[in-house]
Scaffold this active site. Structure first.
Site, PDB file in Angstrom:
ATOM      1  N   CYS A  89       3.149  24.651 -28.601  1.00 39.86           N
ATOM      2  CA  CYS A  89       2.163  24.424 -29.659  1.00 39.86           C
ATOM      3  C   CYS A  89       2.845  24.155 -31.011  1.00 39.86           C
ATOM      4  CB  CYS A  89       1.162  25.575 -29.697  1.00 39.86           C
ATOM      5  SG  CYS A  89      -0.392  25.096 -30.451  1.00 39.86           S
ATOM      6  N   HIS A 186      -0.359  27.039 -24.429  1.00 45.00           N
ATOM      7  CA  HIS A 186       0.283  28.356 -24.566  1.00 45.00           C
ATOM      8  C   HIS A 186       0.474  29.040 -23.212  1.00 45.00           C
ATOM      9  CE1 HIS A 186      -0.112  29.097 -29.006  1.00 45.00           C
ATOM     10  NE2 HIS A 186      -0.972  28.095 -28.868  1.00 45.00           N
ATOM     11  N   GLU A 188       2.310  31.453 -22.524  1.00 48.17           N
ATOM     12  CA  GLU A 188       2.527  32.897 -22.709  1.00 48.17           C
ATOM     13  C   GLU A 188       1.209  33.664 -22.774  1.00 48.17           C
ATOM     14  OE1 GLU A 188       2.540  30.704 -24.985  1.00 48.17           O
ATOM     15  OE2 GLU A 188       1.805  31.515 -26.882  1.00 48.17           O
TER      16      GLU A 188
HETATM   17  N1  GLN Z   1      -2.252  24.029 -35.550  1.00 48.57           N
HETATM   18  C1  GLN Z   1      -0.999  24.732 -35.598  1.00 48.57           C
HETATM   19  C2  GLN Z   1       0.060  23.931 -36.339  1.00 48.57           C
HETATM   20  O1  GLN Z   1      -0.159  22.818 -36.647  1.00 48.57           O
HETATM   21  C3  GLN Z   1      -0.491  25.033 -34.216  1.00 48.57           C
HETATM   22  C4  GLN Z   1      -1.397  26.020 -33.548  1.00 48.57           C
HETATM   23  C5  GLN Z   1      -0.734  26.903 -32.552  1.00 48.57           C
HETATM   24  O2  GLN Z   1       0.500  26.983 -32.490  1.00 48.57           O
HETATM   25  N2  GLN Z   1      -1.522  27.636 -31.809  1.00 48.57           N
HETATM   26  O3  GLN Z   1       1.091  24.438 -36.600  1.00 48.57           O
END
Ligand code: GLN
Length: 207
Positions: A89, A186, A188
């Site tokens: 992410c 994610h 995890e």
């Molecule tokens: N929207 C977040 C970002 O741009 C990422 C979100 C997340 O890691 N769950 O950093």
């Protein structure tokens, strides 16, 4: 019988879903029957000791800012020497060479700029901030992988050595570039440890 070496894996511990990755790695190591340790990495000295690093989800601008001094250049140096990295992410955003924001367009936030991919932050917008979908992820076998998306990015395109591993609605959501891995979702936050096991095997070169 030749035993596998002890593996020391780091989780970048500046901000975000750090303890969830530490737990998942510990469980994956033990299910694989490996001796291993997981280190929360907050400074270049700790980073020096690990053979693989997970960059967790969280807020990519914050993690980028906090690692700007010292840690980021050390991560890049270790990556060039062969350290394996999994970015999830926000971690995926930090690995990308090109970053766009779904509303703002191109953004100039600091990244590690290690993977040949263009990501779009917050792609799914406010309507669908978080959701779970089963994903086809052939590197992990035929069983679908639970993709947990939270204000997730997507990958608009890859080039060079980067290869898409999974898509959702026609958008790339997982990429591998040799020793580097990135997911929009994610792993995890699920009970499925296959991606963490895959990463550990990538560290040990036993894939
Ligand atoms: N929207 C977040 C970002 O741009 C990422 C979100 C997340 O890691 N769950 O950093």
């Amino acid at each position: 019988m030749k035993s596998l070496p002890e593996v020391l894996v780091g989780v970048l511990g500046l901000q975000g879903a750090v303890s969830e990755h530490v737990d998942a790695l510990n469980r994956a190591l033990s299910e694989l029957g490996l001796k291993g340790r997981v280190l929360t990495v907050k400074n270049p000295e700790q980073l020096e000791r690990v053979r693989g690093l997970i960059i967790p989800g969280g807020e990519s601008t914050t993690i980028g800012r906090l690692s700007a001094r010292g840690l980021a250049s050390k991560i890049r140096e270790k990556a060039s020497q062969g350290m394996r990295i999994l970015g999830t992410c926000a971690g995926m955003i930090l690995l990308a060479k090109e970053v766009y924001d779904a509303r703002i367009g191109r953004v100039n936030q600091p990244t590690l700029s290690l993977m040949d991919m263009e990501v779009v932050r917050n792609f799914f917008g406010r309507q669908r901030e978080s959701f779970e979908v089963p994903l086809t992820l052939p590197i992990l076998g035929r069983e679908l992988f639970p993709g947990v998306f939270i204000r997730a990015p997507i990958v608009e395109k890859v080039w060079g050595e980067a290869e898409p591993l999974a898509t959702y609605n026609g958008k790339i959501v997982a990429v591998q570039q040799g020793r580097l891995l990135a997911t929009s979702f994610h792993p995890e936050l699920t009970e499925d440890l296959r991606l963490h096991k895959y990463f550990i095997k990538l560290i040990l070169d036993t894939l």
